[in-house]
Design an enzyme around this catalytic site. Structure first.
Site, PDB file in Angstrom:
ATOM      1  N   ASP A 475     -21.477  27.854   7.214  1.00  0.00           N
ATOM      2  CA  ASP A 475     -22.793  27.967   6.584  1.00  0.00           C
ATOM      3  C   ASP A 475     -23.306  26.606   6.141  1.00  0.00           C
ATOM      4  O   ASP A 475     -23.910  26.471   5.081  1.00  0.00           O
ATOM      5  CB  ASP A 475     -22.743  28.942   5.398  1.00  0.00           C
ATOM      6  CG  ASP A 475     -24.135  29.380   4.962  1.00  0.00           C
ATOM      7  OD1 ASP A 475     -25.093  29.196   5.733  1.00  0.00           O
ATOM      8  OD2 ASP A 475     -24.273  29.893   3.833  1.00  0.00           O
ATOM      9  N   MET A 476     -23.054  25.581   6.948  1.00  0.00           N
ATOM     10  CA  MET A 476     -23.497  24.220   6.637  1.00  0.00           C
ATOM     11  C   MET A 476     -24.857  23.950   7.267  1.00  0.00           C
ATOM     12  O   MET A 476     -25.059  22.974   7.986  1.00  0.00           O
ATOM     13  CB  MET A 476     -22.464  23.204   7.118  1.00  0.00           C
ATOM     14  CG  MET A 476     -21.169  23.240   6.343  1.00  0.00           C
ATOM     15  SD  MET A 476     -21.395  22.727   4.634  1.00  0.00           S
ATOM     16  CE  MET A 476     -20.060  23.567   3.819  1.00  0.00           C
TER      17      MET A 476
END
Length: 797
Positions: A475-476
């Site tokens: 989830d970067m």
């Protein structure tokens, strides 16, 4: 135990209690320490537990050697602690905050006097060690190994200036866009408030929206709005996207508009980050080349969490009838219409003719979610002009009766930047859904996953892209509005873009073509994906970064006492962790920096006069544990796992796993990683180096007692900076607005807020006076106090 010893216990009840307490402590440390040692951690806790048990036994048989043993334990603890973490108070404290007070207790006559004829000598020895411990702690209070002291020159020299362009001036009297202007610098050229007089700021006015959390709202409810100021009006919004137009000099309500957004616990978010403004220029034409309509010469654009976009007359608040259907358009644009699956949370980009819109798509719920398509609409009529659907082989393919936008394609939930002189809009993209599993992603969805894309304003065609994470499983996504800066050097001017990332990197590119201005080499990263998934062999690492350079160790685990610190060390050793980009696993993976992000939607601020960027990075690890399909994690939507949260078990329907996401916390609910968890820092744009960095924020509003300990705490919201040499920021978990000196980061002023200020402030001029405004609505899942405040500060007359 003999009858005689039992009589001694009756004569020394405090000693009896002490013996039992020390024995329990010894058993806990010895047992937990043995577990940690087996996992490959420090053996200190086993030794400490054994010495406590020995102390307890010697106390029970009334031997003065108990104090000698305890003195040796304290001395050994000091040596071990300094060896592990150095002379840093906050990391030393949990290693001795139980042992040292207990040592003082053992010195008291009603304990020590019961320990035989040599108790006085033993007590003196323990007293000397305690004095030594006090000296160590006193010395550690005078230094902070995490602090970076530095000072900027008094006057700036040519090197960097904030970008500017036709129709988009730097913020001064007005604040016309979320980031001050379309360039996202969060800089104001106002200079009435200075480093010398900011301490005199007073509350000038306060407005309350009356919009509060209801019983059908999700936990993730927050007001993250940065207001706009144009002319004599201030425009802001509340949690349920109600727009308020306030008189900028007094805070009095001029008008409000309520879009009647549905309250629904299934929404992952209920928030508003702001609105956008557009003014029709003389002789303006539409995207079709026809004359711009006379109605709504000034417009406010409002995205809503139920997937609509409104155009409102900026003077009256009435919907602009010629825009879409009576002032609104439907943004869901997909055959997946589930409420809350597509949300407009951030203000759109407004150019002369084109309104450019992204939106948030629900995280980690399913692979059947709406498209994250980026769209360009006619700013006057709301007609769709172009699309950029990142998951489509032809991203510019327009919808038709036979074609829908690609489900789950990368979305843009954050704020974009725009350079109209170059004809480009810079859009930060997230990852495909689900976020933590990528085994089923197509090559098309992977192309622009977690990337910055530069699109042509008029056509939506791609000019260039830069991917900050390849095959993102953490989830970067790109969380921040980028900042546009013109870098000056002896060879001329380079139009640059600064891109803050969740990883802590700041990527610096030429905004014309996307080539790197600060190196970001590809480096090998951990391998070993979960079954059915894959990994990239390398990831980009920018040379300009706040990412910790060294890997975490169990020595950096923290707690309020040595006991919860021990638990954190055990938890750390049980998790999979091989550094940044350790892949998700069924074992449980420590994700650091966590998907909360070292940078979030607040972005950075750029001071062009002093050639400095101001950043507020934070460090909170997360745990990501893959959950195989089974009874507790069904393969199809199930009432046990409804949408509406981003933490806990996320079902990821359509993938072979769900995922359990959470912050890496101790049993007492505090981060397992030692502080600081939040800093404020400055970067010299000429050298691309960090000049100063300091902790920001206290635990006052998070601790059981209002203790103003400055640990450096997490925050949501960004900084602004002014020509007066002052930085303003409000986003910390303690409820304060603060001002800092841009030269060295020294705190100049602070004021208590009535609720959490998880937003980015702004500043403007009205009636010859400079105001600083903050929206204080709190943040439900962040744990700050909810409220409905808009507050303006100014210098006294």
């Amino acid at each position: 135990m003999t009858y005689r010893s039992m009589n001694w216990f009756r004569g020394a009840p405090w000693l009896a209690v002490t013996i039992v307490v020390i024995a329990i402590m010894g058993l806990a440390l010895a047992g937990g320490g043995a577990w940690l040692a087996v996992l490959g951690g420090s053996v200190y806790y086993v030794i400490a537990g054994a010495m406590l048990l020995l102390t307890s036994w010697l106390l029970a048989i009334r031997r003065a050697e108990a104090l000698w043993v305890y003195a040796a334990l304290l001395l050994g603890t000091m040596v071990w602690a300094i060896f592990e973490v150095g002379l840093d108070f906050w990391t030393l404290a949990p290693r001795g905050d139980v042992l040292a007070p207990l040592g003082v207790w053992l010195l008291l006559p009603f304990i020590a006097a019961h320990l035989g004829p040599r108790w006085r000598i033993a007590r003196r020895a323990l007293g000397v060690v305690l004095i030594g411990a006090a000296v160590v702690l006193a010395v550690s209070l005078t230094r902070d190994r995490h602090d970076l002291a530095g000072t900027l020159p008094e006057n700036g020299t040519p090197g960097a200036v904030a970008a500017s362009g036709p129709g988009v001036p730097s913020a001064a009297e007005n604040w016309t866009a979320y980031g001050g202007s379309g360039f996202g610098t969060r800089y104001s050229s106002l200079r009435e408030i200075t480093a010398d007089n900011v301490k005199n700021l007073k509350l000038a006015w306060e407005f309350r929206t009356g919009d509060h959390k209801g019983p059908d709202d999700p936990a993730e409810i927050t007001n993250q709005s940065t207001p706009l100021k144009v002319g004599d009006l201030l425009y802001t919004c509340s949690q349920h996207q109600i727009v308020f137009a306030l008189e900028s000099a007094s805070g009095k309500l001029r008008w409000k508009f309520d879009p009647q957004v549905q309250h629904n616990k299934a929404f992952q978010h209920m928030t508003c980050r702001g609105v956008s403004y557009h003014a029709t220029k003389a002789g303006a034409v539409t995207a079709d080349g026809t004359a711009a309509p006379a109605e709504c010469a000034e417009r406010i654009f409002l995205p809503t969490n139920d997937g609509r976009m409104f155009a409102l007359d900026a003077q009256s608040g009435k919907p602009c009838e010629s825009f879409g259907q009576h002032g609104q358009i439907d943004l869901k644009g997909s055959d997946i219409q589930t409420p809350g699956f597509y949300e407009g949370t951030s203000p759109p980009v407004v150019t002369d003719k084109v309104l450019i819109v992204g939106g948030a798509v629900i995280d980690n719920y399913s692979d059947r979610v709406p498209s994250g398509v980026i769209r360009g609409f006619d700013v006057y009529s709301g007609r769709l002009i172009w699309a950029f659907d990142a998951g489509n082989p032809d991203p510019n393919e327009m919808p038709s009766t036979s074609h829908h936008f690609t489900a789950g394609s990368p979305n843009s939930w954050s704020i974009s930047a725009v350079d109209e002189s170059l004809g480009l809009v810079y859009v930060p993209l997230g990852s495909s859904s689900p976020d933590i599993w990528g085994g089923g992603r197509s090559a098309e969805k992977e192309r622009y996953d977690s990337a910055m894309v530069a699109l042509e304003i008029t056509t939506g065609k791609l000019r260039w892209s830069f991917q900050n994470v390849h095959h993102d499983l953490w989830d970067m996504d790109m969380p921040s509005q980028p900042s546009l800066v013109d870098l000056r050097s002896g060879s001329g001017v380079t139009p640059a873009i600064y891109i803050p990332a969740k990883t802590g990197d700041i990527f610096v590119l030429d905004r014309r073509d996307g080539h790197q201005l600060v190196p970001a080499p590809e480096k090998p990263v951990p391998q070993g994906a979960a079954s059915g998934d894959r990994l990239s062999a390398t990831q980009p690492f920018s040379d300009l970064s706040f990412r910790p350079r060294a890997m975490l160790t169990d020595a950096q685990m923290w707690g309020s006492t040595m006991f919860d610190q021990l638990v954190c060390r055990i938890k750390f050793k049980r998790l999979r962790y091989e550094g940044p980009f350790t892949p998700p696993s069924e074992q449980g993976t420590l994700v650091f920096p966590g998907d909360f992000g070292m940078f979030e939607w607040g972005g950075i601020a750029v001071d062009p006069e002093r050639q400095i960027a101001v950043a507020n990075p934070q460090s909170i690890p997360f745990i990501s544990r893959l959950v195989p399909r089974g009874k507790d994690n069904p393969a199809a939507p199930d009432a046990a796992h409804p949408p509406g949260t981003e933490l806990g078990v996320q079902p990821m329907y359509g993938a072979p796993y769900g995922v359990d996401l959470g912050i890496f916390l101790s049993p007492l609910g505090i981060p397992c990683l030692a502080p600081p968890w939040g800093n404020i820092a400055a970067i010299d744009l000429r050298t691309q180096k960090v000049v100063w960095q300091h902790r920001i924020g206290t635990i006052r509003d998070q601790a059981p007692l209002p203790l103003p300990f400055k640990l450096g705490i997490p925050m949501l919201g960004g900084p602004i900076v002014t020509a007066g040499g002052v930085i303003f920021i409000t986003g910390t978990m303690d409820d304060y607005i603060r001002a800092f000196d841009v030269r060295d980061g020294k705190k100049l002023w602070e004021d208590r807020l009535p609720a959490g200020g998880q937003s980015t402030p702004m500043t403007y001029e009205a009636g010859g006076k400079q105001y600083v405004v903050t929206v204080d609505g709190g943040h439900g899942s962040f744990g700050t106090k909810l409220g409905d405040y808009v507050r303006a500060y100014a210098l006294p007359n």
